[in-house]
Scaffold this active site. Structure first.
Site, mmCIF file in Angstrom:
data_model
loop_
_atom_site.group_PDB
_atom_site.id
_atom_site.type_symbol
_atom_site.label_atom_id
_atom_site.label_comp_id
_atom_site.label_asym_id
_atom_site.label_seq_id
_atom_site.Cartn_x
_atom_site.Cartn_y
_atom_site.Cartn_z
ATOM 1 N N THR A 12 1.110 -0.921 0.235
ATOM 2 C CA THR A 12 -0.092 0.178 -0.029
ATOM 3 C C THR A 12 1.286 1.118 -0.220
ATOM 4 O OG1 THR A 12 -0.479 -0.219 2.355
ATOM 5 C CG2 THR A 12 -1.487 -0.927 1.150
ATOM 6 N N ASN A 13 1.916 1.126 0.815
ATOM 7 C CA ASN A 13 3.048 2.430 0.450
ATOM 8 C C ASN A 13 3.663 2.774 -0.438
ATOM 9 O OD1 ASN A 13 3.020 3.655 3.478
ATOM 10 N ND2 ASN A 13 3.546 1.763 3.340
ATOM 11 N N ARG A 90 13.892 -7.421 5.728
ATOM 12 C CA ARG A 90 14.820 -7.562 5.395
ATOM 13 C C ARG A 90 15.030 -6.760 6.094
ATOM 14 N NH1 ARG A 90 16.147 -12.471 3.694
ATOM 15 N NH2 ARG A 90 14.548 -13.334 2.788
ATOM 16 N N ILE A 91 16.831 -7.522 6.703
ATOM 17 C CA ILE A 91 17.579 -6.432 7.644
ATOM 18 C C ILE A 91 19.075 -6.827 6.211
ATOM 19 C CG2 ILE A 91 18.965 -6.345 9.200
ATOM 20 C CD1 ILE A 91 16.855 -6.563 10.863
ATOM 21 N N LEU A 92 19.089 -5.211 6.255
ATOM 22 C CA LEU A 92 20.468 -5.023 4.726
ATOM 23 C C LEU A 92 21.358 -5.430 5.829
ATOM 24 C CD1 LEU A 92 18.234 -2.923 2.963
ATOM 25 C CD2 LEU A 92 18.885 -4.433 2.464
ATOM 26 N N ASN A 106 12.980 4.449 5.287
ATOM 27 C CA ASN A 106 12.851 3.439 5.419
ATOM 28 C C ASN A 106 10.890 3.940 5.919
ATOM 29 O OD1 ASN A 106 11.555 0.832 6.077
ATOM 30 N ND2 ASN A 106 12.706 0.846 8.481
ATOM 31 N N HIS A 108 8.268 2.721 9.248
ATOM 32 C CA HIS A 108 7.911 2.581 10.766
ATOM 33 C C HIS A 108 6.346 2.365 11.031
ATOM 34 C CE1 HIS A 108 8.962 -0.508 13.716
ATOM 35 N NE2 HIS A 108 8.992 0.287 13.923
ATOM 36 N N GLU A 173 1.360 6.966 7.177
ATOM 37 C CA GLU A 173 2.201 6.591 6.752
ATOM 38 C C GLU A 173 2.292 6.819 5.384
ATOM 39 O OE1 GLU A 173 2.466 1.661 6.557
ATOM 40 O OE2 GLU A 173 3.952 2.241 8.445
HETATM 41 C C1 GAR Z 1 3.778 -0.353 6.607
HETATM 42 O O1 GAR Z 1 2.891 -0.234 7.889
HETATM 43 C C2 GAR Z 1 5.600 -0.361 7.299
HETATM 44 O O2 GAR Z 1 5.260 0.723 8.227
HETATM 45 C C3 GAR Z 1 6.101 -1.689 7.951
HETATM 46 O O3 GAR Z 1 4.925 -2.221 6.869
HETATM 47 C C4 GAR Z 1 3.585 -2.398 6.573
HETATM 48 C C5 GAR Z 1 4.084 -2.509 4.795
HETATM 49 O O4 GAR Z 1 2.737 -2.232 4.971
HETATM 50 N N1 GAR Z 1 7.084 -1.804 7.776
HETATM 51 C C6 GAR Z 1 7.413 -2.888 9.151
HETATM 52 O O5 GAR Z 1 7.082 -3.117 10.139
HETATM 53 C C7 GAR Z 1 9.076 -2.048 9.525
HETATM 54 N N2 GAR Z 1 9.622 -2.529 10.544
HETATM 55 P P1 GAR Z 1 2.543 -2.634 2.886
HETATM 56 O O6 GAR Z 1 3.433 -3.236 1.836
HETATM 57 O O7 GAR Z 1 1.428 -1.556 3.056
HETATM 58 O O8 GAR Z 1 3.308 -0.973 2.105
#
Ligand code: GAR
Length: 200
Positions: A12-13, A90-92, A106, A108, A173
């Protein structure tokens, strides 16, 4: 500037970034979507938008170094100036991050430095915070600890469930990630130690 978006899940992001680019509020080329998960929906969103995709699965490489070198090669080929992690689970490695120093960001789903890790929304909800919200930050070798670019507060109401809170956090986000990307593209983010100065 050419951007690569890294995803492992729903995307979605990624969709919000694509929409902002279409509207002209991100003035850059979303050149490549990289995923470690061949069946994730983010890849479908990328394909629907006509964006080149690349699946690089860890299991197809002997070492993490080889895995990351395959990704780096693709980034270099596409002349990528910014890597935006969007649900890339994944951790880079330090070497990868060094190759793109201060050019990886990133999103979060919690107000860092609280609730690092993979379950930021759930952890905040279970803890009982009254305010949470997403953070966009530069990626450094310490997980979820790089300089903070933008954050947006989301109130936790009496009626909230983990699901409704997740919806509210995701909605924020989708506003702040495109904004942070455009600030980067415009060269308006200046890292001063832990602080990111926004030059307006
Ligand atoms: C998002 O909420 C992002 O903040 C989170 O994964 C989701 C991805 O959503 N990321 C983490 O938790 C990283 N530690 P999306 O695939 O719908 O964009």
């Amino acid at each position: 500037m050419n951007i690569a978006v890294f995803c492992s899940g729903n995307g979605t992001n990624l969709e919000a970034i694509i929409n902002s680019q279409k509207k002209g509020s991100i003035k850059a080329d979303i050149r490549l979507v990289v995923s470690d998960t061949p069946d994730c929906f983010a890849l479908t969103r990328a394909k629907n938008a006509g964006i080149k995709t690349l699946v690089v699965e860890r299991k197809n490489f002997k070492t993490k170094k080889d895995f990351e070198e395959a990704i780096l090669k693709a980034l270099q080929k596409e002349n990528i100036g910014l890597v935006a992690l969007a649900g890339y689970m994944r951790i880079l490695s330090g070497d990868f991050i060094k190759a793109y120093e201060n050019r990886i960001i990133n999103i979060h789903p919690a107000l860092l430095p609280s609730f690092k890790g993979t379950q930021g929304i759930k952890d905040a909800f279970v803890y009982g915070v009254k305010v949470t919200g997403p953070t966009v930050h530069f990626v450094t070798p310490d997980m979820d600890a790089g300089p903070i670019i933008l954050q947006s507060p989301v109130k936790v109401t009496e009626d909230d469930t983990e699901e409704t809170l997740a919806e509210a956090v995701h909605a924020e986000e989708h506003k702040i990630y495109p904004r942070a990307i455009q600030l980067f593209v415009e060269g308006k983010l200046k890292i001063e130690g832990r602080r990111v100065r926004i030059l307006e």
